[in-house]
Design an enzyme around this catalytic site. Structure first.
Site, mmCIF file in Angstrom:
data_model
loop_
_atom_site.group_PDB
_atom_site.id
_atom_site.type_symbol
_atom_site.label_atom_id
_atom_site.label_comp_id
_atom_site.label_asym_id
_atom_site.label_seq_id
_atom_site.Cartn_x
_atom_site.Cartn_y
_atom_site.Cartn_z
ATOM 1 N N ASP A 1 -6.395 -5.497 -6.047
ATOM 2 C CA ASP A 1 -5.824 -4.497 -6.947
ATOM 3 C C ASP A 1 -5.657 -5.043 -8.353
ATOM 4 O O ASP A 1 -5.842 -4.329 -9.341
ATOM 5 C CB ASP A 1 -4.451 -4.047 -6.430
ATOM 6 N N GLN B 1 0.828 -1.207 0.000
ATOM 7 C CA GLN B 1 0.000 0.000 0.000
ATOM 8 C C GLN B 1 0.863 1.258 0.000
ATOM 9 O O GLN B 1 0.584 2.231 -0.695
ATOM 10 C CB GLN B 1 -0.909 -0.004 1.230
ATOM 11 N N HIS C 1 2.366 2.920 -3.253
ATOM 12 C CA HIS C 1 1.492 3.621 -4.205
ATOM 13 C C HIS C 1 1.940 5.064 -4.394
ATOM 14 O O HIS C 1 2.040 5.568 -5.511
ATOM 15 C CB HIS C 1 0.045 3.641 -3.694
ATOM 16 N N HIS D 1 -51.045 22.650 -8.217
ATOM 17 C CA HIS D 1 -50.750 21.219 -8.137
ATOM 18 C C HIS D 1 -52.008 20.445 -7.717
ATOM 19 O O HIS D 1 -52.323 19.389 -8.282
ATOM 20 C CB HIS D 1 -49.640 20.955 -7.109
ATOM 21 N N GLU E 1 -10.473 2.951 2.643
ATOM 22 C CA GLU E 1 -10.627 2.473 1.264
ATOM 23 C C GLU E 1 -10.537 0.948 1.225
ATOM 24 O O GLU E 1 -11.381 0.276 0.640
ATOM 25 C CB GLU E 1 -9.528 3.103 0.402
ATOM 26 N N HIS E 2 -9.489 0.394 1.832
ATOM 27 C CA HIS E 2 -9.292 -1.049 1.911
ATOM 28 C C HIS E 2 -9.272 -1.473 3.374
ATOM 29 O O HIS E 2 -8.606 -0.827 4.185
ATOM 30 C CB HIS E 2 -7.966 -1.476 1.279
#
Length: 447
Positions: free
Chosen positions: A355, A252, A255, A415, A319-320
């Protein structure tokens, strides 16, 4: 001499507090000029920006059509092509299962029926970053999912795409590749620029300039999410293997220098063992210069119980989320975790497998956005269009009466009359009930 830990002690509040705005104001300011230039100047402005950033040479085509993509695919070594197609097949199968779970709906209502139809957008723009590493995996994740959703035309944008990215676009079924990146690529996909057609949806991850551009064009087109730094939370107990955890955290961390690799553990001794494993593994890691910086943004959160660990993971909304827990513990903890982009259950289910094409999409919400949204899926490219049909006006009197009452409660007499005139014979006088107690006074239009 004691060496400082690579993963420092953190609290949940620390982690959440360090998150900046998804789109910083100073980046918006810088990107607005580029986006507006491409919006108003079209192809000439796009080319100017692309040449300015070294993405295009003068005279170089601004769109790579399908034939060169197929040549790039044929040019791959046979084993490489087979692997690319195998990964694509798994992504496609997962997306097809998603699409099969989403269908049209018809519901009876008094006097008729209501429902929704599920239809894809006509054209999708899929962005794949170039930057430090080319990302053919993102081309597969975005373009294949769009195609399975039924999108008629799929355009990929990626700066300086190498052969593997062009080949991935071919495998994914993209119609063309725009060899441009950054804010200028997002603007071109959103507004169109000469041979680059305007898209209905623009998706894909990117740096803060790409994210800022997506924020700006979201007034005009659909987007998936505003991506921030990539995140991984490993939730572990005493049964966890520190070498596996270290490997996942480093994967991770490499990245980007802004990535956030975190360990949440109920075992106070595990942090030290993971730190030692990190030192061994980072020593010969080719991306250690990036991963080492990212580890500073991460850390370890020690908790006193599984309940506290679950609460920490839920608050971070990563995220993960990877669960390195004993089998029996996983079985009891998993149902209590609800707030994450994608979950990886058990130490064998490495986040890296997600991934790189196990099936679920790797374009996921970051920065806590998982509290309110999910990752890229076929839903990103689908539009739900509702409809109402009334066949029997008399049978629909209940609908008309309720609509008229609610309209008068809001002060909208027009209406109310529009509802009543459809459910009663035109020749019959209309008895108008008084406004409900506490109803709003009439006004010309809804605010």
């Amino acid at each position: 001499m004691t060496r400082p830990p690579l993963l420092r002690a953190r609290t949940v509040e620390d982690v959440i507090g360090q998150r900046g705005a998804a789109v910083p104001a100073e980046v918006i300011t810088a990107v607005t000029e580029i986006v507006e230039a491409v919006r108003s100047g079209g192809e000439a402005a796009l080319r100017e920006q692309a040449e300015r950033f070294g993405e295009l040479m003068p005279g170089q085509p601004i769109v790579v059509e399908r034939p060169p993509l197929e040549r790039a695919l044929r040019g791959l070594a046979r084993a490489d092509r087979e692997r690319l197609e195998r990964v694509a097949g798994r992504i496609r199968a997962f997306a097809e299962a998603q699409r099969g779970a989403i269908g049209d709906v018809v519901v009876p209502v008094p006097g008729g029926f209501a429902g929704h139809r599920v239809k894809p957008v006509m054209r999708a723009g899929c962005y794949a970053p170039g930057g430090r590493y080319p990302l053919p995996s993102t081309v597969l994740m975005t373009a294949i999912t769009a195609r399975v959703a039924g999108v008629a035309e799929v355009i990929v944008a990626s700066p300086k795409p190498p052969a593997i990215v062009l080949a991935a676009a071919a495998v994914a079924g993209a119609d063309a590749v725009v060899p441009v990146g950054g804010a200028q690529a997002i603007a071109a996909l959103a507004y169109g620029a000469g041979p680059v057609p305007a898209c209905d949806v623009v998706v894909g991850p990117g740096n803060r300039y790409v994210t800022a551009a997506k924020h700006l064009v979201s007034r005009t087109v659909g987007i998936d999410t505003l991506a921030g730094p990539s995140e991984l939370v490993v939730f572990a107990d005493a049964s966890a293997d520190p070498d596996l955890i270290a490997a996942d955290l480093l994967a991770q961390a490499e990245h980007d220098t802004d990535a956030v690799p975190l360990l949440v553990t109920v075992d106070s001794t595990l942090a030290g063992r993971v730190n030692e494993a990190l030192r061994r593994q980072i020593a010969d890691l080719s991306t250690s210069d990036v991963a080492g910086v990212a580890l500073v943004h991460g850390g370890v959160i020690c908790v006193s119980s599984l309940e506290e660990g679950v609460a920490a993971c839920e608050a971070i909304a990563p995220e993960h989320l990877a669960l390195h827990l004993a089998d029996a513990t996983v079985a009891t903890v998993t149902p209590r975790l609800r707030t994450y982009g994608s979950m990886f259950v058990g130490s064998k289910a490495g986040e890296v497998l997600g991934d790189y094409g196990a099936g679920p999409n790797h374009v996921l919400p970051t920065g806590g956005a998982a509290r309110g949204t999910g990752g890229l899926s076929v839903l990103t490219f689908l539009r739900l269009r509702t409809w109402l049909r009334i066949d029997d006006g008399a049978a629909a009197c209940e609908l008309a009466d309720d609509a008229a009452w609610l309209a008068r409660a809001e002060g909208l007499e027009g209406h109310a009359r529009s509802a009543e005139i459809r459910a009663r014979p035109r020749s019959a006088p209309t008895e108008r009930p008084g406004r409900p107690e506490g109803a709003a006074t009439p006004r010309a239009r809804r605010s």
